[in-house]
Enzyme design. Sequence first.
Site, PDB file in Angstrom:
ATOM      1  CD  GLU A  82     -26.674 -51.570 -32.475  1.00  0.00           C
ATOM      2  OE1 GLU A  82     -25.938 -52.468 -32.020  1.00  0.00           O
ATOM      3  OE2 GLU A  82     -26.962 -51.484 -33.688  1.00  0.00           O
ATOM      4  CD  GLU A  98     -25.997 -58.324 -31.709  1.00  0.00           C
ATOM      5  OE1 GLU A  98     -27.071 -57.965 -32.233  1.00  0.00           O
ATOM      6  OE2 GLU A  98     -24.932 -57.668 -31.808  1.00  0.00           O
TER       7      GLU A  98
END
Length: 325
Positions: free
Chosen positions: A116, A240
């Site tokens: 990520e 997120e």
Amino acid sequence: MKPDYHPNWINIDENKMSRGASSSLTQLWHSNGECPKGTIPIRRTTKEDVLNSVKIYRKKNFPKQQHASAYTNGQLYGTKATLNVWNPKVQKSNEYSSAQIWIVGGSFDSDLNTIEAGWHINFFPRINNPQERVYPGLYGDNNTRFFIHWTSDGYKKTGCYNIKCSGFIQTNNRIVLGGSISPLSQFGGGQYEFTLAIWKDLESGDWWLQWGSGLVVGYWPSSLFSYLSENAWMIQWGGEVVNLGSHGHHTTTQMGSGHFPLQGSGKASYIRYIEILDESSNSRTPNDLNTVVDQNSCYDVLTYISGDKNSYLFYGGPGRNKNCP
């Protein structure tokens, strides 16, 4: 210390860039110079860093994460995308907001592999043991920061943010992992962005990270992973947040710009010029973009595929509002 294989990424047509957008981002520490050749910049270790266990930095599998993102599936070997940068408000301790790319392999149930990268703000680690000391998160401030993360077992025992544990090998002396980003996009004003590329080196099997048009930051060794030692089966782009809420209400933590994607360019957060490396290691625009939205009255995402050289999405939202109590 350089990749053996570098994808021939599709060139971005600068004439198509949104009005007012700029890629002239920098990290705040650059005002003090750069590190000598052969060294890398590292955030200063504080007393709090030493007092807290490394396992705190691994925590990312919060039960109340919410997403507004797009994804594509297949036998995949990398991606490139441009993210504009904001400073969303985070309501409370243990919550955070991020915009990022996910490279995914394995099963979501037990043995998830992820790589990520993106930007995030105000992460506060979730402390399960009340005897552990609590302090103001990874950074102790509300700056927007460039980050990376990885795991090979669904965030249980492996992986961490940035270089808080062994794993990612940094090779660049100009980028601080966890460093503050400047300037930031403004609602209705200037838009600032950066491009990230993550790809699998076909010679070594390692996964490389690049910032901008030529700054290769470093790599995740193939040996860290099980499934990602071969390839990814999903790549995801978007936002997120952690929604802990209070008294039965949704958090007011913002995602992206804090505005819904329908407000469009200059107001909503975007990720654009999305490209993937497919099973033939060809660089191309995804044929489709599926979406993941956990609660669209709080955060949402809209995707677009324009011709053969531009896939993009707008995403984000304010969190708690009249439709998201």
